[in-house]
Design an enzyme around this catalytic site. Sequence first.
Site, PDB file in Angstrom:
ATOM      1  N   ASN A  65     -10.190  -2.973  -6.974  1.00 59.18           N
ATOM      2  CA  ASN A  65      -9.341  -2.119  -7.818  1.00 59.18           C
ATOM      3  C   ASN A  65      -9.897  -1.923  -9.239  1.00 59.18           C
ATOM      4  OD1 ASN A  65      -6.177  -3.211  -6.350  1.00 59.18           O
ATOM      5  ND2 ASN A  65      -7.428  -1.449  -5.847  1.00 59.18           N
TER       6      ASN A  65
ATOM      7  N   ASP B  71       0.828  -1.202   0.000  1.00 59.23           N
ATOM      8  CA  ASP B  71       0.000   0.000   0.000  1.00 59.23           C
ATOM      9  C   ASP B  71       0.870   1.263   0.000  1.00 59.23           C
ATOM     10  OD1 ASP B  71      -2.335   1.401  -0.016  1.00 59.23           O
ATOM     11  OD2 ASP B  71      -2.803   1.085   2.106  1.00 59.23           O
TER      12      ASP B  71
HETATM   13  C1  FPP Z   1      -1.571   0.111  -3.635  1.00 56.62           C
HETATM   14  O1  FPP Z   1      -1.163   1.445  -3.662  1.00 56.62           O
HETATM   15  C2  FPP Z   1      -0.964  -0.640  -4.716  1.00 56.62           C
HETATM   16  C3  FPP Z   1      -1.627  -1.210  -5.746  1.00 56.62           C
HETATM   17  C4  FPP Z   1      -3.090  -1.149  -5.894  1.00 56.62           C
HETATM   18  C5  FPP Z   1      -0.922  -1.897  -6.831  1.00 56.62           C
HETATM   19  C6  FPP Z   1       0.272  -2.706  -6.449  1.00 56.62           C
HETATM   20  C7  FPP Z   1       0.937  -3.072  -7.696  1.00 56.62           C
HETATM   21  C8  FPP Z   1       2.257  -3.040  -7.925  1.00 56.62           C
HETATM   22  C9  FPP Z   1       3.289  -2.743  -6.901  1.00 56.62           C
HETATM   23  C10 FPP Z   1       2.689  -3.318  -9.317  1.00 56.62           C
HETATM   24  C11 FPP Z   1       3.603  -4.431  -9.556  1.00 56.62           C
HETATM   25  C12 FPP Z   1       3.132  -5.743  -9.116  1.00 56.62           C
HETATM   26  C13 FPP Z   1       3.773  -6.873  -9.432  1.00 56.62           C
HETATM   27  C14 FPP Z   1       3.343  -8.156  -8.855  1.00 56.62           C
HETATM   28  C15 FPP Z   1       4.902  -6.883 -10.359  1.00 56.62           C
HETATM   29  P1  FPP Z   1      -2.248   2.577  -3.833  1.00 56.62           P
HETATM   30  O2  FPP Z   1      -2.330   2.928  -5.274  1.00 56.62           O
HETATM   31  O3  FPP Z   1      -3.540   2.132  -3.220  1.00 56.62           O
HETATM   32  O4  FPP Z   1      -1.587   3.735  -3.009  1.00 56.62           O
HETATM   33  P2  FPP Z   1      -2.329   4.872  -2.186  1.00 56.62           P
HETATM   34  O5  FPP Z   1      -3.113   4.175  -1.111  1.00 56.62           O
HETATM   35  O6  FPP Z   1      -1.210   5.691  -1.654  1.00 56.62           O
HETATM   36  O7  FPP Z   1      -3.187   5.616  -3.160  1.00 56.62           O
END
Ligand code: FPP
Length: 244
Positions: free
Chosen positions: A68, A20
Amino acid sequence: MTLDFQSLEKIPKHVALIMDGNGRWAQQRGLSRLEGHKEGAQSVRAVLRAAAQAGVEYITVYAFSTENWKRPPAEIDGLMKLLVHSLNEYEQELHDNNIRLLVMGQFDRLPLPVRMRLQKTIDATAHYTDHTFVIALSYGSRTEIADAAKQIAAKVKAGEMKLKEVNEQAIANHLYLPDVPDPELMIRTSGELRLSNFLLWQLSYAEFYITDDYWPDFREEQFFHALEAFNGRDRRYGGMNKKQ
Ligand code: FPP
């Protein structure tokens, strides 16, 4: 800095991670959310490397939840492209470290090119037994449990299973990856104290480690600290504390 994983007495067999804070990391730097996800993908790579070094057998990352899909189409598209790009980038490392790739979630909801790319690496690494890397994609734990209940109900109805055989083990056997052991440690970054529909069944007895670091800042050293914290925990499974 060298990390002395060998100094740790207990190494969890399976570590699950809620990645996160990519968006906030990017926002702090005036970058696009996608830049945050890209940097986050480098953290995945760092954790995989550290886990192999530490002897953690299973790593599960929550890369995309069923929730998502509600994000803007451009962000979803960017995440899917990043996933394909990351697989191209890491594949050699999976081979070098004997890591098998598995995916859990609603595989059929993913775009066809993503499914094809994932399947290629799943097939190419299927024979590895040292480590397993599980990517939770279009994953939601309540849907997973509801699907297991549906399969069990269908078997009972068809006479293939008896009602008295419906127990905890039967439910566990009908989840997406029945052969993967339950995680012993769950790490969540960016300080949120929520499970967000992640592995609700499987995390019943897991230790939780919550850090304020945003996911793109979570690298080998931060993973080592999480393992150190796990080492200091006294796991009781509802029983008595050894020291009492
Ligand atoms: C949460 O941060 C993260 C995600 C929804 C995506 C996670 C995906 C990756 C790290 C990409 C690569 C994955 C692999 C397996 C290669 P957020 O966008 O919810 O952050 P925020 O809460 O600060 O808005």
